[in-house]
Design an enzyme around this catalytic site. Structure first.
Site, short mmCIF file in Angstrom:
data_model
loop_
_atom_site.label_atom_id
_atom_site.label_comp_id
_atom_site.label_asym_id
_atom_site.label_seq_id
_atom_site.Cartn_x
_atom_site.Cartn_y
_atom_site.Cartn_z
N MET A 24 28.30 -31.56 62.09
CA MET A 24 26.84 -31.58 61.95
C MET A 24 26.18 -32.23 63.16
SD MET A 24 26.22 -32.26 57.92
CE MET A 24 27.53 -33.46 57.82
N THR A 25 25.39 -31.44 63.83
CA THR A 25 24.60 -31.89 64.97
C THR A 25 23.55 -32.89 64.49
OG1 THR A 25 24.96 -29.88 66.24
CG2 THR A 25 22.90 -31.05 66.66
N GLN A 98 34.09 -31.03 67.69
CA GLN A 98 33.72 -29.61 67.68
C GLN A 98 33.17 -29.23 69.05
OE1 GLN A 98 30.27 -27.73 65.71
NE2 GLN A 98 31.72 -26.31 64.76
N HIS A 172 33.79 -24.00 68.27
CA HIS A 172 32.69 -23.49 67.45
C HIS A 172 32.57 -21.99 67.71
CE1 HIS A 172 29.26 -23.15 65.04
NE2 HIS A 172 28.54 -24.17 65.46
N ASN A 175 28.12 -19.21 63.76
CA ASN A 175 26.69 -19.53 63.74
C ASN A 175 25.87 -19.04 64.93
OD1 ASN A 175 27.72 -20.82 61.54
ND2 ASN A 175 26.90 -22.84 61.98
N TYR A 177 26.51 -19.01 68.24
CA TYR A 177 26.65 -19.62 69.56
C TYR A 177 27.61 -18.76 70.42
CZ TYR A 177 23.93 -23.06 67.21
OH TYR A 177 22.92 -23.65 66.49
N GLY A 312 29.22 -30.64 54.17
CA GLY A 312 28.29 -31.02 55.22
C GLY A 312 27.26 -32.02 54.73
N ARG A 313 26.17 -31.47 54.17
CA ARG A 313 25.02 -32.30 53.80
C ARG A 313 25.40 -33.46 52.88
NH1 ARG A 313 21.66 -26.92 52.55
NH2 ARG A 313 23.82 -26.23 52.26
N TYR A 340 17.43 -34.54 62.44
CA TYR A 340 17.39 -34.48 63.92
C TYR A 340 16.36 -35.45 64.49
CZ TYR A 340 19.44 -29.96 62.60
OH TYR A 340 20.20 -28.98 62.03
C1 FMN Z 1 21.93 -31.32 60.07
C2 FMN Z 1 22.96 -30.23 60.17
C3 FMN Z 1 23.56 -29.99 61.39
C4 FMN Z 1 24.57 -29.01 61.51
N1 FMN Z 1 25.20 -28.83 62.72
C5 FMN Z 1 26.28 -28.03 62.80
C6 FMN Z 1 27.08 -28.00 63.98
O1 FMN Z 1 26.85 -28.73 64.98
N2 FMN Z 1 28.16 -27.17 63.99
C7 FMN Z 1 28.47 -26.37 62.92
O2 FMN Z 1 29.46 -25.63 62.99
N3 FMN Z 1 27.74 -26.40 61.77
C8 FMN Z 1 26.69 -27.22 61.69
N4 FMN Z 1 26.00 -27.31 60.50
C9 FMN Z 1 26.46 -26.55 59.31
C10 FMN Z 1 27.37 -27.42 58.42
O3 FMN Z 1 28.61 -27.69 59.07
C11 FMN Z 1 27.70 -26.71 57.08
O4 FMN Z 1 28.32 -25.49 57.34
C12 FMN Z 1 26.44 -26.47 56.24
O5 FMN Z 1 25.66 -27.64 56.13
C13 FMN Z 1 26.80 -25.96 54.82
O6 FMN Z 1 27.64 -26.87 54.14
P1 FMN Z 1 27.05 -27.93 53.06
O7 FMN Z 1 26.43 -27.14 51.98
O8 FMN Z 1 28.26 -28.66 52.58
O9 FMN Z 1 26.06 -28.77 53.76
C14 FMN Z 1 24.96 -28.26 60.37
C15 FMN Z 1 24.34 -28.51 59.14
C16 FMN Z 1 23.38 -29.49 59.02
C17 FMN Z 1 22.77 -29.78 57.66
#
Ligand code: FMN
Length: 357
Positions: A24-25, A98, A172, A175, A177, A312-313, A340
């Site tokens: 997560m960024t 990542q 990565h 998504n 990229y 993630g979240r 962010y």
């Molecule tokens: C704030 C935020 C930043 C994220 N940044 C990335 C990232 O840098 N790389 C990535 O592969 N996914 C990123 N994601 C996606 C998460 O890894 C994950 O796939 C997504 O939140 C769904 O899973 P969850 O329901 O458990 O949150 C991000 C998600 C959130 C909420």
């Protein structure tokens, strides 16, 4: 019976449970793409995860997507990451970096030059810049001879990641990229060996993975994929054929894991499970969708054959997520406004479950 709390052997690592912190960024790096003491505290708080996958880290200056993200392409960046990986290890955890090359999802105001992509076709949507969101620019299409340089950048950054104390790297490939742009049939309109039929569209991903395996070994190399995902205007045709071909090549390279997002139907994901003999991490919900991953989604996918589940979240708001899941404790809600925002609020301010309240 396998549960989230059954241990797992991943490459050379013994994971005490099957809960993975998803990448997560959080855009809290210092100038120069340097990791900070707050980042060390944030990841250390979450070290009970079986595995942490860090936020997206740019493998090269031109690969930076958002302002405020950390890098792994300078010596200073390596030095700045060391306290982060040490803090995770001291707290008993394991962490992969990542490696995220944004490709066309960037802006000259962020990286100082025009972003690059497989073709001169802009992403759909606004990208983050130092002065706020702006329309995604038309990227410069890479020449055939330039493409290997960008694949090699993942290998170089992987070597730096290991020097910085990371246990491995996750490419990565999801998504929208750079790797995902090459896999796509509308962002990639190339007529050379990196485009066209499936064998051409997977070539960049395979070369990036091969460069990484050569740099740090297959046991330290994972990759994240979002089959059929539509981020930033991406379209993919032949999803099953495309990803089956890619998984066949990744199996040949013996990468440690594939991390799939639930961006296509369950039937296709199950076919990909069968096509991939190695460790499979599943992120069971649509990224940025309305519902975040919960215990039920995790159990569902463990029963379907996933080896590890990423959250993630839930990890943002629950640093002790593993203990909460184990004990059936309440999962705290996340504050999207601070994703962010920068600073420690909404970053270091979430506490572990308070017993007895
Ligand atoms: C704030 C935020 C930043 C994220 N940044 C990335 C990232 O840098 N790389 C990535 O592969 N996914 C990123 N994601 C996606 C998460 O890894 C994950 O796939 C997504 O939140 C769904 O899973 P969850 O329901 O458990 O949150 C991000 C998600 C959130 C909420």
């Amino acid at each position: 019976m396998t549960t989230l709390f059954t241990s797992y052997r991943l490459g050379g690592l013994a994971l005490p449970n099957r809960v993975v912190m998803a990448p997560m960024t959080r855009v809290r790096a210092a100038a120069g793409g340097l990791a900070t003491p707050s980042m060390a505290a944030y990841y250390a708080q979450r070290a009970t995860a079986g595995l942490i996958v860090s936020e997206g880290v740019q493998p090269s200056a031109i690969g930076q997507s958002n302002p405020g993200t950390p890098g792994l392409h300078t010596d200073e960046q390596v030095a700045a990451w060391r306290p982060v990986t040490a803090a995770v290890h001291t707290n008993g955890g394991r962490i992969f970096a990542q490696l995220m090359h944004g490709g066309r999802v960037s802006h000259p105001d962020t990286i100082g030059v025009l972003p690059v992509g497989p073709s001169a076709i802009p992403a759909v949507g606004d990208v983050f810049t130092p002065t706020g969101p702006q329309a995604a620019p038309t990227p410069r299409a890479l020449d055939t001879l330039e493409v290997p340089e960008h694949a090699q950048a993942y290998g170089r950054a992987a070597r730096r990641a290991v020097e910085a104390g990371f246990d491995g790297v996750e490419l990565h490939g999801a998504n929208g990229y750079l790797i995902s742009q090459f896999l796509s049939s509308n962002a990639n309109r190339r007529t050379d060996r990196y485009g066209g039929p499936v064998a051409g569209r997977i070539r960049f991903a395979v070369e990036a993975a091969a460069a990484t395996v050569e740099a740090v070994g297959g046991a330290r190399t994972g990759i994240r994929l979002s089959p059929g995902g539509t981020f930033w205007g991406i379209k993919e045709t032949d999803v099953l054929e495309l990803y089956t071909a890619l998984l066949t090549e990744l199996a040949r390279l013996q990468v440690a894991y594939v991390h799939l997002e639930a961006t296509t139907d369950e039937e296709t994901l199950l076919a990909l499970r069968r096509a991939w003999p190695g460790t499979l991490i599943v992120n069971p919900v649509l990224p940025m969708g309305p519902k975040q991953t919960g215990r039920d989604d995790a159990d569902h996918w463990l029963a379907l054959g996933a080896d590890l589940i990423s959250f993630g979240r839930a990890f943002i708001a629950n640093p002790d997520l593993v203990e909460r899941l184990r004990g059936g404790l309440p999962i705290a809600p996340v504050d999207e406004a601070t994703y962010y925002q920068g600073g420690d609020a909404g970053y270091l301010t979430y506490s572990a479950h308070q017993y007895g309240r």
